[in-house]
Design a protein around this motif. Structure first.
Motif, mmCIF file in Angstrom:
data_model
loop_
_atom_site.group_PDB
_atom_site.id
_atom_site.type_symbol
_atom_site.label_atom_id
_atom_site.label_comp_id
_atom_site.label_asym_id
_atom_site.label_seq_id
_atom_site.Cartn_x
_atom_site.Cartn_y
_atom_site.Cartn_z
ATOM 1 N N MET A 38 0.832 -1.197 0.000
ATOM 2 C CA MET A 38 0.000 0.000 0.000
ATOM 3 C C MET A 38 0.871 1.253 0.000
ATOM 4 S SD MET A 38 -2.956 -1.422 -0.023
ATOM 5 C CE MET A 38 -4.007 0.034 0.169
ATOM 6 N N VAL A 39 0.380 2.284 -0.663
ATOM 7 C CA VAL A 39 0.998 3.609 -0.581
ATOM 8 C C VAL A 39 -0.031 4.537 0.060
ATOM 9 C CG1 VAL A 39 2.489 3.185 -2.567
ATOM 10 C CG2 VAL A 39 0.251 4.246 -2.924
ATOM 11 N N SER A 40 0.310 5.796 0.206
ATOM 12 C CA SER A 40 -0.621 6.720 0.850
ATOM 13 C C SER A 40 -1.907 6.855 0.033
ATOM 14 C CB SER A 40 0.031 8.093 1.051
ATOM 15 O OG SER A 40 0.367 8.663 -0.202
ATOM 16 N N SER A 41 -2.982 7.236 0.714
ATOM 17 C CA SER A 41 -4.299 7.302 0.083
ATOM 18 C C SER A 41 -4.578 8.687 -0.494
ATOM 19 C CB SER A 41 -5.386 6.949 1.095
ATOM 20 O OG SER A 41 -5.264 5.606 1.520
ATOM 21 N N MET A 42 -5.457 8.717 -1.473
ATOM 22 C CA MET A 42 -5.902 9.980 -2.062
ATOM 23 C C MET A 42 -6.854 10.696 -1.100
ATOM 24 S SD MET A 42 -6.662 8.740 -5.988
ATOM 25 C CE MET A 42 -7.710 7.371 -5.456
ATOM 26 N N SER A 43 -7.158 11.935 -1.389
ATOM 27 C CA SER A 43 -8.076 12.686 -0.537
ATOM 28 C C SER A 43 -9.527 12.306 -0.815
ATOM 29 C CB SER A 43 -7.894 14.197 -0.745
ATOM 30 O OG SER A 43 -8.187 14.547 -2.087
ATOM 31 N N SER A 44 -9.799 11.747 -2.008
ATOM 32 C CA SER A 44 -11.172 11.391 -2.386
ATOM 33 C C SER A 44 -11.256 9.939 -2.814
ATOM 34 C CB SER A 44 -11.661 12.274 -3.540
ATOM 35 O OG SER A 44 -11.674 13.635 -3.186
ATOM 36 N N LYS A 45 -12.432 9.349 -2.611
ATOM 37 C CA LYS A 45 -12.707 8.009 -3.126
ATOM 38 C C LYS A 45 -13.017 8.140 -4.606
ATOM 39 C CE LYS A 45 -14.663 6.510 1.289
ATOM 40 N NZ LYS A 45 -15.890 6.033 1.991
ATOM 41 N N ARG A 46 -12.257 7.437 -5.430
ATOM 42 C CA ARG A 46 -12.392 7.593 -6.877
ATOM 43 C C ARG A 46 -12.647 6.242 -7.544
ATOM 44 N NH1 ARG A 46 -10.666 12.773 -8.476
ATOM 45 N NH2 ARG A 46 -9.630 13.901 -6.757
ATOM 46 N N PHE A 47 -13.855 6.119 -8.068
ATOM 47 C CA PHE A 47 -14.318 4.943 -8.789
ATOM 48 C C PHE A 47 -14.378 5.321 -10.270
ATOM 49 C CE2 PHE A 47 -18.475 2.789 -10.033
ATOM 50 C CZ PHE A 47 -17.945 1.515 -10.173
ATOM 51 N N CYS A 48 -13.959 4.408 -11.171
ATOM 52 C CA CYS A 48 -13.908 4.732 -12.610
ATOM 53 C C CYS A 48 -12.999 5.937 -12.861
ATOM 54 C CB CYS A 48 -15.297 4.989 -13.158
ATOM 55 S SG CYS A 48 -16.405 3.570 -13.035
ATOM 56 N N VAL A 49 -11.819 5.899 -12.263
ATOM 57 C CA VAL A 49 -10.869 6.998 -12.344
ATOM 58 C C VAL A 49 -9.885 6.754 -13.487
ATOM 59 C CG1 VAL A 49 -9.348 5.892 -10.653
ATOM 60 C CG2 VAL A 49 -9.193 8.356 -11.021
ATOM 61 N N GLY A 50 -9.460 7.835 -14.147
ATOM 62 C CA GLY A 50 -8.417 7.727 -15.146
ATOM 63 C C GLY A 50 -7.054 7.955 -14.501
ATOM 64 N N VAL A 51 -6.035 7.253 -14.991
ATOM 65 C CA VAL A 51 -4.690 7.392 -14.426
ATOM 66 C C VAL A 51 -3.689 7.647 -15.546
ATOM 67 C CG1 VAL A 51 -2.799 6.172 -13.254
ATOM 68 C CG2 VAL A 51 -5.133 5.990 -12.373
ATOM 69 N N GLY A 52 -2.819 8.635 -15.325
ATOM 70 C CA GLY A 52 -1.758 8.936 -16.272
ATOM 71 C C GLY A 52 -0.448 9.179 -15.552
ATOM 72 N N VAL A 53 0.663 9.004 -16.268
ATOM 73 C CA VAL A 53 1.998 9.224 -15.700
ATOM 74 C C VAL A 53 2.684 10.309 -16.523
ATOM 75 C CG1 VAL A 53 4.264 8.224 -15.264
ATOM 76 C CG2 VAL A 53 2.194 6.890 -14.797
ATOM 77 N N LEU A 54 3.087 11.376 -15.852
ATOM 78 C CA LEU A 54 3.722 12.510 -16.516
ATOM 79 C C LEU A 54 4.911 12.971 -15.681
ATOM 80 C CD1 LEU A 54 3.575 14.678 -18.786
ATOM 81 C CD2 LEU A 54 2.084 16.008 -17.264
ATOM 82 N N ASN A 55 6.093 12.941 -16.266
ATOM 83 C CA ASN A 55 7.310 13.421 -15.599
ATOM 84 C C ASN A 55 7.501 12.776 -14.225
ATOM 85 O OD1 ASN A 55 7.818 15.093 -17.801
ATOM 86 N ND2 ASN A 55 6.702 16.803 -16.899
ATOM 87 N N ASN A 56 7.400 11.444 -14.207
ATOM 88 C CA ASN A 56 7.647 10.653 -12.992
ATOM 89 C C ASN A 56 6.662 10.938 -11.857
ATOM 90 O OD1 ASN A 56 9.953 9.182 -13.960
ATOM 91 N ND2 ASN A 56 11.154 11.043 -13.705
ATOM 92 N N LEU A 57 5.499 11.439 -12.213
ATOM 93 C CA LEU A 57 4.425 11.629 -11.246
ATOM 94 C C LEU A 57 3.188 10.897 -11.757
ATOM 95 C CD1 LEU A 57 4.838 15.461 -10.560
ATOM 96 C CD2 LEU A 57 5.652 13.576 -9.110
ATOM 97 N N LEU A 58 2.383 10.397 -10.817
ATOM 98 C CA LEU A 58 1.180 9.641 -11.149
ATOM 99 C C LEU A 58 -0.038 10.531 -10.910
ATOM 100 C CD1 LEU A 58 0.560 6.477 -11.765
ATOM 101 C CD2 LEU A 58 -0.184 6.437 -9.383
ATOM 102 N N TYR A 59 -0.928 10.604 -11.882
ATOM 103 C CA TYR A 59 -2.106 11.467 -11.779
ATOM 104 C C TYR A 59 -3.380 10.622 -11.754
ATOM 105 C CZ TYR A 59 0.825 15.526 -12.809
ATOM 106 O OH TYR A 59 1.784 16.525 -12.757
ATOM 107 N N ALA A 60 -4.263 10.910 -10.801
ATOM 108 C CA ALA A 60 -5.592 10.318 -10.737
ATOM 109 C C ALA A 60 -6.583 11.376 -11.224
ATOM 110 C CB ALA A 60 -5.925 9.884 -9.319
ATOM 111 N N VAL A 61 -7.230 11.094 -12.347
ATOM 112 C CA VAL A 61 -8.007 12.106 -13.060
ATOM 113 C C VAL A 61 -9.505 11.787 -12.961
ATOM 114 C CG1 VAL A 61 -8.395 13.221 -15.291
ATOM 115 C CG2 VAL A 61 -6.086 12.462 -14.649
ATOM 116 N N GLY A 62 -10.264 12.727 -12.398
ATOM 117 C CA GLY A 62 -11.714 12.592 -12.358
ATOM 118 C C GLY A 62 -12.176 11.401 -11.540
ATOM 119 N N GLY A 63 -13.256 10.755 -12.003
ATOM 120 C CA GLY A 63 -13.820 9.614 -11.306
ATOM 121 C C GLY A 63 -15.147 9.937 -10.649
#
Length: 363
Positions: free
Chosen positions: A191-216
């Motif tokens: 496990m890693v640290s948790s997001m601030s929001s519960k995200r179901f059907c979320v999009g994920v992208g990787v940009l410049n060595n960072l992970l992005y959780a988009v929408g949901g």
């Protein structure tokens, strides 16, 4: 024999047909080649993520080797799922590998240009399951890996620093804000640290060595998100970044040349054909031209400087058999009527770009 790549033969074939071959048994040098091949298979059995280190354990690659798109899809005739590959240069499809019943990953992830991960499920059952296909292997079979720590349906998946991240989703009861990563060195999820929001059907992208959780979407609060969170693995921390212009659940994300694309999705009432882009430099989302067709959950891959958006469903929840190609140089979309019928597909679920044609046998 020094030019024969024995390691690429199956262990069973080596034991049944090579070990006792008199021409090889009577040559100490040839016996060494056989021993090296068996040692390779032994190491692979202990650690399936062992990368070939010698020329004898790598498939030959012709000078004009091209990339193809490996696609997970659903068949109309059998209702089963299969792995197929699509060659954009000829707009042709080929069936590669049938999937066993009872397991349907919702994401494919590629590690080290060799290992294809099938992650999660769209159903409550098997939602912790993870399997791996080694593109260099001749067995053409999915190997089971350790399950995720948490069962996750409709999660987001991203690859960062040769690690597979599973983000958000739903455990069958509640939406999830948790995330975990597969550590190849120990072949386990943590496990890693948790997001601030519960995200179901979320999009994920990787940009410049960072992970992005988009929408949901948060099923408990019935809230659709336009917010975006960014994870930095070096400090194990999420932070909120610029919001999308509209809410997007079931959004797909692609990254091309330092630009992250949020593609289509659903806001609870409308399925979108619009697309937004984000760069680390601008730190804001801006609109680009719309796609030709509204899509939610399309498969998105990047190949030869182009963005491929494949399949998905429309506002009537109809599976789409077309694909669209975005050219950032001309800022235009091209709609391609795909010949999915060639392999009997009615649904595209996920895709990754690999060297092709694939190393495993097609059938």
């Amino acid at each position: 024999m020094e030019h024969i790549r024995l390691s690429l033969l199956s262990k069973r074939y080596i034991l049944e047909n090579v070990v006792n071959e008199p021409l090889l048994k009577n040559s100490s040098k040839c016996k060494d080649y056989v021993i090296d091949a068996l040692n390779f298979h032994l190491i692979k059995s202990l650690n399936p993520f062992t990368n070939p280190q010698t020329i004898w354990s790598k498939p030959r690659q012709s000078g004009d080797l091209r990339k193809v798109i490996l696609v997970l899809g659903r068949s109309e005739s059998t209702k089963n799922f299969s792995i197929n590959w699509y060659d954009p240069s000829t707009n042709t499809w080929q069936r590669a590998l049938d999937m066993r019943k009872g397991w349907l990953p919702v994401h494919l992830a590629l590690i080290a240009n060799q290992f294809v991960f099938g992650v999660g499920s769209s159903y409550k059952t098997n939602s912790q399951s993870v399997k791996m296909l080694d593109l260099y292997s001749q067995t053409s079979s999915w190997l089971p890996l350790n399950d995720m720590s948490v069962g996750r349906t409709n999660l987001g998946v991203g690859v960062l620093n040769n690690c597979v991240y599973a983000v958000g989703g739903h455990d069958g009861v509640n939406g999830l804000n948790s995330a975990e990563v597969f550590d190849v060195s120990i072949q386990e999820w943590r496990m890693v640290s948790s997001m601030s929001s519960k995200r179901f059907c979320v999009g994920v992208g990787v940009l410049n060595n960072l992970l992005y959780a988009v929408g949901g979407y948060d099923s408990s609060s019935k809230q659709f998100f336009k917010s975006v969170e960014c994870y930095d693995p070096s400090i194990d921390r999420w932070k909120l970044v610029a919001e999308l212009s509209i809410c997007r659940s079931r959004v797909s994300v692609g990254v091309l040349d330092g630009v992250m694309y949020a593609i289509g999705g659903w806001d609870g009432s409308v399925v979108h054909k619009s697309v937004e882009v984000y760069t680390e430099r601008s730190k804001v989302w801006t609109s680009i031209p719309d796609m030709h067709i509204c899509r939610r959950n399309p498969a998105v891959v990047v190949l030869d400087g182009l963005l491929y958006v494949m399949g998905g469903t429309d506002e009537d929840s109809t599976n789409l058999d077309s694909l669209e190609i975005y050219n950032p140089k001309t800022n235009t979309w091209k709609l391609v009527e795909s010949s999915l019928n060639d392999v009997g597909l009615i649904e595209i679920i996920a895709g990754v770009v690999i060297d092709g044609p694939p190393h495993f046998k097609t059938h």
